[in-house]
Design a protein around this motif. Structure first.
Motif, PDB file in Angstrom:
ATOM      1  N   PHE A   7       0.319  13.503 -46.552  1.00 54.53           N
ATOM      2  CA  PHE A   7      -1.112  13.224 -46.065  1.00 54.53           C
ATOM      3  C   PHE A   7      -1.104  13.212 -44.671  1.00 54.53           C
ATOM      4  O   PHE A   7      -0.615  12.124 -44.401  1.00 54.53           O
ATOM      5  N   ALA A   9      -2.181  12.016 -41.656  1.00 51.99           N
ATOM      6  CA  ALA A   9      -3.329  11.248 -41.230  1.00 51.99           C
ATOM      7  C   ALA A   9      -2.934  10.641 -39.840  1.00 51.99           C
ATOM      8  O   ALA A   9      -3.323   9.320 -39.533  1.00 51.99           O
ATOM      9  N   LYS A  25      -9.570   7.099 -38.844  1.00 50.34           N
ATOM     10  CA  LYS A  25     -10.735   8.042 -39.706  1.00 50.34           C
ATOM     11  C   LYS A  25     -10.449   7.923 -41.159  1.00 50.34           C
ATOM     12  O   LYS A  25     -11.434   8.158 -41.963  1.00 50.34           O
ATOM     13  N   GLU A  26      -9.073   7.983 -41.562  1.00 51.65           N
ATOM     14  CA  GLU A  26      -9.175   8.277 -42.899  1.00 51.65           C
ATOM     15  C   GLU A  26      -9.470   6.790 -43.687  1.00 51.65           C
ATOM     16  O   GLU A  26      -9.644   7.108 -45.018  1.00 51.65           O
ATOM     17  N   ILE A  36      -9.402   8.362 -47.761  1.00 50.55           N
ATOM     18  CA  ILE A  36      -7.712   8.840 -48.162  1.00 50.55           C
ATOM     19  C   ILE A  36      -7.558   8.437 -49.573  1.00 50.55           C
ATOM     20  O   ILE A  36      -6.863   9.052 -50.265  1.00 50.55           O
ATOM     21  N   THR A  55       1.269   8.973 -40.428  1.00 52.72           N
ATOM     22  CA  THR A  55       0.330   8.077 -39.724  1.00 52.72           C
ATOM     23  C   THR A  55       0.722   8.118 -38.121  1.00 52.72           C
ATOM     24  O   THR A  55       1.496   9.040 -37.761  1.00 52.72           O
ATOM     25  N   LYS A  59      -2.866   3.041 -37.198  1.00 54.39           N
ATOM     26  CA  LYS A  59      -3.390   3.374 -38.437  1.00 54.39           C
ATOM     27  C   LYS A  59      -2.675   2.470 -39.462  1.00 54.39           C
ATOM     28  O   LYS A  59      -2.638   2.880 -40.579  1.00 54.39           O
ATOM     29  N   ILE A  62      -4.090   1.863 -43.146  1.00 57.40           N
ATOM     30  CA  ILE A  62      -3.775   2.852 -44.383  1.00 57.40           C
ATOM     31  C   ILE A  62      -2.595   2.178 -45.342  1.00 57.40           C
ATOM     32  O   ILE A  62      -2.911   2.058 -46.270  1.00 57.40           O
ATOM     33  N   ALA A 130      -7.027  14.574 -45.953  1.00 60.52           N
ATOM     34  CA  ALA A 130      -8.126  13.850 -46.322  1.00 60.52           C
ATOM     35  C   ALA A 130      -9.696  14.009 -46.010  1.00 60.52           C
ATOM     36  O   ALA A 130     -10.559  13.390 -46.674  1.00 60.52           O
ATOM     37  N   ASP A 131      -9.812  14.261 -44.540  1.00 61.01           N
ATOM     38  CA  ASP A 131     -11.409  14.489 -44.293  1.00 61.01           C
ATOM     39  C   ASP A 131     -11.761  15.840 -44.827  1.00 61.01           C
ATOM     40  O   ASP A 131     -13.043  16.056 -44.882  1.00 61.01           O
TER      41      ASP A 131
END
Ligand code: G1P
Length: 277
Positions: A7, A9, A25-26, A36, A55, A59, A62, A130-131
């Motif tokens: 991922f 991110a 943003k995730e 996410i 990351t 971040k 997360i 994820a977006d």
């Protein structure tokens, strides 16, 4: 068996400022679930259980999300709200989460290369952005569909969908020859071409299956669009050897990297969960 999912991110999420100033943003929620988590759930539905998250600074939320919060657990234990943690607890129990940081924002290709330390060099792996929130209410999720296709062809696969010609500049775009219904053998791919120079209107969506040889290819890939190392460019080298498929997935995708797509997804999920009330 493909069990590992990467991922990327690390991005700043500038389109969502100021919301993303101090929050990844995730972690923006569609209803009550962060983006996410939808991605991780899609990977789990595809029988994957190692989540490798790239990351960056700022971040940490997360990592905390995919961990137990003892204070919170203790607080709501036995209350009517406890069930709200069921889904995330289940994910934590089923999966291993690993993390590394992309120190500088040098592009999606570079972020994926950082993932080598997490997914290793011997197995193919999935990639979920994820977006791009993808759902298939009528059957298997998008990653699941791609893994099934991988079992047949054993090569890199990118998810694609048709977009209006005036939108192609926002995407990586492929062209190729149909080899079965909805499956293209890619012969060209370009990252964010001008609308009038795109090889087709088949846009890459944020789902990939990559074979581990991609890491060596990324290392040799020069910075491309916007001065960043693009996974699209690395995959073009693979495509030239006849080793990349474009897969028109079954389902729907919301561009949650844009405010418009984010609101669309929110409305869709709200209608899905509240329409009977
Ligand atoms: C990335 C990829 C692009 C792809 C897109 C899908 O771009 O570089 O090829 O079409 O994701 O969302 P980004 O949107 O991160 O700029």
């Amino acid at each position: 068996m493909i069990t590992k999912c990467l991922f990327p991110a690390a991005g700043y999420g500038t389109r969502f400022l100021p919301a993303t100033k101090a929050m990844p943003k995730e972690m923006l929620p569609i209803l009550t679930k962060p983006l996410i988590q939808y991605g991780v759930e899609e990977a789990v539905e595809a029988d994957m259980n190692v989540m490798a998250i790239i990351t960056g600074r700022g971040k940490r939320a997360i990592e905390d999300h995919f961990d137990i919060s003892y204070e919170l657990e203790n607080q709501i234990k036995g209350s009517s709200k406890e069930y709200l943690l069921d889904e995330i607890r289940d994910l934590i129990n089923r999966c291993t989460f690993t993390y590394t940081r992309q120190i500088e924002m040098k592009g999606l290709g570079d972020a994926i290369l950082k993932g080598k330390a997490l997914v290793g060099e011997s197995d193919p792996f999935g990639v979920i952005l994820a977006d791009d929130l993808c759902i298939n209410p009528d059957g298997n999720g998008i990653m699941h569909q791609m893994i099934d296709l991988y079992e047949k062809y054993k090569c890199c696969i990118v998810a694609i969908m048709e977009v209006p010609q005036d939108q192609v500049h926002k995407y990586g775009v492929i062209s190729g020859r149909t080899i079965e219904d909805g499956v293209y053998l890619v012969d060209d791919m370009v990252e964010k071409p001008d609308n009038d120079k795109a090889p087709s209107n088949l846009a890459i969506i944020g789902r990939y299956i990559l074979t581990p040889d991609i890491f060596e290819v990324i290392k040799k890939t020069k910075p491309g669009k916007n001065g960043e190392v693009q996974i699209t460019d690395a995959l073009l080298s693979q495509a030239k050897k006849g080793m990349v498929l474009g897969y028109k997935f079954k389902g729907r995708r919301f561009d949650c990297g844009s405010v418009e797509g984010f609101v669309e997804a929110t409305n869709y999920f709200y209608d899905m969960t509240h329409k009977k009330e």
